[in-house]
Structure formats: structure tokens, C-alpha cells
Design an enzyme around this catalytic site. Sequence first.
Site, PDB file in Angstrom:
ATOM      1  CG  ASP A  69      -1.832   1.190   1.314  1.00  0.00           C
ATOM      2  OD1 ASP A  69      -1.696   2.120   0.489  1.00  0.00           O
ATOM      3  OD2 ASP A  69      -2.697   1.197   2.213  1.00  0.00           O
ATOM      4  CB  SER A 148      -1.975  13.053 -15.978  1.00  0.00           C
ATOM      5  OG  SER A 148      -3.029  13.293 -16.885  1.00  0.00           O
ATOM      6  CE1 TYR A 161      -5.239  11.538 -12.121  1.00  0.00           C
ATOM      7  CE2 TYR A 161      -5.256  12.721 -14.209  1.00  0.00           C
ATOM      8  CZ  TYR A 161      -4.826  11.653 -13.434  1.00  0.00           C
ATOM      9  OH  TYR A 161      -4.000  10.703 -13.983  1.00  0.00           O
ATOM     10  CE  LYS A 165      -1.639  11.292 -11.513  1.00  0.00           C
ATOM     11  NZ  LYS A 165      -0.682  10.254 -11.050  1.00  0.00           N
TER      12      LYS A 165
END
Length: 262
Positions: A69, A148, A161, A165
Amino acid sequence: MSPRGVGPRLADRVAAVVGGGSGMGRAVSLRLAAEGAHVYVADLSVEAADAVAGDIVAAGGAATGVGLDATDNDALRAFYARIETEHGRLHVLHNQVGMPGAGGIDVTEDDFQRSIDVNVKSAFFVASLGYDLVKRAGGTGSITMTASTAALIGSPFSPLYSLCKGALTAYTRALALVGGPEGVRVNCICPGPVDTPMLPTFFGRDPGADVADLMGTFISLIPLGRAASPDEIAGVVAFLASDDAGFVTGVTIPIDGGQTAK
């Protein structure tokens, strides 16, 4: 088992792929092994990690599957302690962990924190807790992070997001400055759409959305007219991990079929 036209650029080196059990991470694990590295395939799913490691061994390579994890710092410390005991150093550290997160700007605090933990916290500590092992690679150490294109041009689907990123591109530059004097290179890749099972989850977060239509429209705007294959992402990571990229550090590389060129 090297790809056609590619020699074993990572022979006798040790690599760790965090998030290596599926999709891009699986492709990266296979490629690094194909180039000669012993690959620790770490994934939240130990079954997936073991399956990828098994594929590598069956093809003649060397790999170890590990359940991990990446949001658990104690688990990360134990992971690196194992590599230290078994090899004493780490030449290649690639972080592939990530999640799309909630869409829009009406985001609960729990969803916000989960995205931060998975996309930002894990990247910071995967790199920082593994840094000392990479420093021992004798000037050949490479750390790569996966952001990304949403870090570069913004995501109308999930500003959260983009926030997460985007943080990785800044962290890459900063950590490269830390690592330069010690021979540790740090770089970041920014994939556009990639043909993996995760791709549809980036679209159609609104109830009733036509995911296939949204995906098709988005991909039609890519200059190359298609999504990338996971192997195309893995090839760039392998380059960055190798001595061919020995003078490349602190950079963010879009792998996006021309998306960010517009």
C-alpha cells in the site's frame, strides 16, 4: 528477452515499480526486466504483483512480487528495507500509483483527501523514502514519476486530478536539484490517454453519461488519432532509467500523441 533492437541496458541493475501490477505499471515492469533489471513489482494487490513477477520469470527475467500500500509509509519503509537487505541499492525507482479522483468542483473532503493520499502523498514518500537506496547506485540512479497531461493543460473532468498531478511536476524539478550532486536523476512522464482498463474511469463521472462517446470524442482530438499503448509508455520509462538518459534530469515529458502541442 530484450525488445527487438534493444540491448540489455539495465543488466545487473535493480528496479522497483510501485503500482506495477496492471496497465502501464505492468508494461513498465516487463520492459525493465526485458532490459536486464531485477524488478520488484509492488502493487496494492499482491496477486497482481505476483502474476507480473511470474510472467517476467517465465520469460527468463528476474522479478519479485510484493504486496504494498503506497499510502502506508511503514509499508514503504519495510519494502525498501527488504531491497536493502537483498541488494543493498536501487538503480531504478518508478512510481505508477494514481487514481482519477472525483469529478467537478463539488468534491467532499473525504474524496479530496483520498486523491491527495493516492496521487500526491504516495509520490512524495515513494521517492523520498527510497531516495537513499537510489543514491547508492553509484551515479546511475533514476527516479521517475507518473503525472498526466492533466498536469500541463488542465482537466475539465477533474480539476482535483490536475491539482494532484501538477504537484508532481514541481516536485520532480525540486527533487532533481536535490539529487543532482549525488548522481540521482529525477524525471516525470505525463501520459495522455492510454489503452488500459483505467481509461474509461476518467470519463462520464456524471450519471447517465455516455462513456464510449466521451472517450471517442476526446481521443479524436489527439493529433495521432489514437490512445497510446502501455508499451509506448514503458519505452520512455526504460529510456529515462538507462544511461542513454544519463544527462536528463528535472524534466517533464508528455507522452500524448501531440495533445499538448496544440
